[in-house]
Write an enzyme that holds these catalytic residues in place. Structure first.
Site, PDB file in Angstrom:
ATOM      1  N   ASP A 200       0.831  -1.199   0.000  1.00 22.87           N
ATOM      2  CA  ASP A 200       0.000   0.000   0.000  1.00 22.87           C
ATOM      3  C   ASP A 200       0.870   1.256   0.000  1.00 22.87           C
ATOM      4  OD1 ASP A 200      -2.689   1.161   0.353  1.00 22.87           O
ATOM      5  OD2 ASP A 200      -1.950   1.822   2.298  1.00 22.87           O
ATOM      6  N   GLU A 242       1.084  -0.367  -5.158  1.00 22.53           N
ATOM      7  CA  GLU A 242       0.240   0.763  -5.503  1.00 22.53           C
ATOM      8  C   GLU A 242       1.148   1.992  -5.566  1.00 22.53           C
ATOM      9  OE1 GLU A 242      -3.780   2.632  -3.621  1.00 22.53           O
ATOM     10  OE2 GLU A 242      -2.057   2.514  -2.287  1.00 22.53           O
TER      11      GLU A 242
END
Length: 550
Positions: A200, A242
């Protein structure tokens, strides 16, 4: 599969709490998910990506972690998780988990210790400033919901940095102790059997944050370090990241050592996602052609992950304001369908007016483009959204298994459910559910199974090179090809409504028994490739030639 298994994978992402509830408490759990693995195996899934599984106050859907070495008790135990990994492996399914190490929850024992005293061993695990930083109001990820990136903590008598919400203080990744801890966390889960991590907020993890500097430099060597560490622990482990950054900056995230990726294995292709939405909105493939042309070349072993929908909003921030408005007009015309002034908080089926032809076309196009396809749970049956829920929760409603109460998700009383099921309108669970579609050979679910089986027979899509076929085309039609050691596939997609005829006869010399392997309807034989018919919203996957030596 080789160590590069991820280039031929089909990834399916889900939240454990909304997938299947085995004990009737209203919250999905690991045992419920284990009971649905056969469904996923039949669908053709080869990799499960689980959203955060760790203990959390749940102020940000699990992205605020209080213990990186455990499973949220709502989902079950570490023992249940180990059993999930075993049962998934028995079905040829690998499991990757969300690694959320840009920040912790403010309830994490590390932060509680850090704020309690300047002498705490964890004080320097977070980013502090004695004075109010000049960039206090800059760099917010959630504009409108978030008002600053530095917050004063009375207990600590100092300001702490948080790229996200104020209850998510950032870890100080310039501190070697924090880096070692992150490696230890990764080692722990790899030892249990996970096949890798979806990382993330990667650009923020590698920021060298300083008070008053809103644009800190990025330390890419930390990614190289993590990659080496993970690879030593498990040779085929994968890092899927990401990183929604400018295209020019993307190659640095993959890294390049002698022509091979030496940092991240995979990146989500946000650029392509926005262009796909623009192309679907305009019914014109040109934005996709541009995206393919503008994609930076990847080092060997680097791979894109493609998606139409994920657990967040559709992020249109890489489009111009004019382009964004075109997409809004088609797919998010009402204010409450949008979020953060940059995206759409809807699922694909309702965005496309529940038009089965357009849904098939969109997913056929995504799965035929270069990269590894990622599919969001519920998309395979055409689930809708609940716009009465806050923010991103609109697309995080329980999976619709049957027309039993609570969509077969849980036996709990409706008010105890983690989120309400969709029970009204054309997307209500009585009309859209797995059991209903399982009995219908013409259902969207049956189509997804067939399409994924076909994809598994065409490894050149994931492993080969993709290029636009630049010949005169009727309006709305995209032709592209995928070439790899196993042969060549050709794809036609008609984003427009008018029937079309395509001439690809110039490819005839390369053809060896060309044949349709997937199409929206039965077409005449491919023949000499000179009169290929294509319906409005139609698609054709054509096997041009196969290399039998591989």
């Amino acid at each position: 599969m080789s160590d590069r298994w991820y280039s031929e994978a089909v990834v399916y992402c889900l939240d454990i709490d909304t997938y299947a509830d085995s004990d009737g408490d209203g919250v999905g759990d690991i045992r419920g998910l284990i009971g649905r693995l056969d469904y996923l195996a039949r669908l053709g899934v080869t990799c499960l990506w689980l959203h955060p599984i760790h203990p959390s106050p749940n102020d940000d859907d699990g992205y605020d972690v209080t213990d990186f070495y455990n499973v949220d008790p709502r989902f079950g135990t570490l023992g249940d998780f180990a059993e999930l990994l075993h049962q998934a492996s028995n079905r040829g399914i690998r499991v990757i988990i969300d690694l959320v190490v840009n920040h912790t929850s403010d309830q994490h024992p590390w932060f509680q210790s850090a704020r309690s005293s300047p002498d705490s061993p964890y004080r320097d695990w977070y980013v502090w400033s004695d004075q109010e930083p000049a960039d206090r109001y800059q760099g917010m990820v959630f504009p409108g919901e978030q008002h600053e990136t530095w917050t004063y903590d009375r207990a600590a008598k100092a300001w702490y940095y948080h790229r996200f919400y104020k209850f998510q203080p950032d870890l100080n990744t310039t501190n070697p102790a924090v880096r070692d801890e992150i490696k230890k966390i990764m080692s722990f889960w790899i030892q249990l059997g996970v096949a890798g991590f979806r990382m993330d907020a990667v650009p923020f993890i590698i920021e060298r944050t300083e008070p008053g500097d809103p644009n800190p430099e990025l330390d890419f060597e930390f990614l190289t370090d993590l990659r080496q560490h993970v690879q030593w622990r498990r040779g085929d482990a994968v890092l899927l990241a990401e990183a929604n950054v400018e295209p020019d900056n993307l190659p640095a995230f993959f890294g390049d050592s002698g022509g091979s990726a030496n940092r991240l294995h995979m990146l989500f292709d946000f650029m392509l996602n926005g262009r796909l939405m623009l192309a679907l909105a305009r019914q014109d493939p040109e934005p996709v052609v541009e995206a393919l042309r503008d994609t930076p070349a990847l080092p060997q072993g680097g791979q894109w992950a493609t998606f139409l929908r994920n657990h967040d909003e559709i992020d249109l921030s890489r489009l111009t304001a004019e382009q964004r408005n075109e997409v809004y007009a088609q797919f998010g015309p009402e204010e409450h369908m949008r979020i953060y002034d940059r995206g759409i908080r809807r699922r694909l089926a309702p965005m496309l007016g529940n038009d089965r032809r357009r849904i098939e076309l969109a997913y056929s196009l995504q799965f035929a483009l270069r990269g590894t396809p990622v599919l969001r749970y519920g998309e395979e049956i055409g689930m809708g959204e609940d716009l009465s829920l806050d923010g991103r929760e609109a697309i995080r409603t329980p999976m619709q298994w049957s027309n039993q109460p609570n969509a077969g998700f849980s036996t709990a009383e409706p008010e105890k459910l983690v989120r309400p099921v969709i029970d009204k309108g054309e997307f209500g669970y009585e009309k859209v559910n797995v059991t209903l579609q399982r009995r219908d050979r013409t259902s969207l679910l049956a189509w997804f199974e067939r399409m994924i089986r076909t994809l598994r027979e065409a490894p050149e899509i994931g492993c080969g090179s993709t290029s636009h076929i630049d010949v005169p085309m009727p309006p709305g039609v995209l032709a592209h090809r995928a070439d790899g050691p196993t042969g060549t596939m050709v794809f036609l997609h008609n984003l427009g409504t008018a029937d079309a005829e395509v001439d690809l006869s110039r490819l005839q010399p390369e053809a060896d028994l060309p044949v349709d392997v997937l199409a929206d309807r039965n077409y005449d034989d491919v023949g000499k490739l000179d009169k290929l018919q294509l319906s409005g919203y139609g698609y054709r996957w054509i096997r041009l030639c196969r290399s039998w030596s591989h």
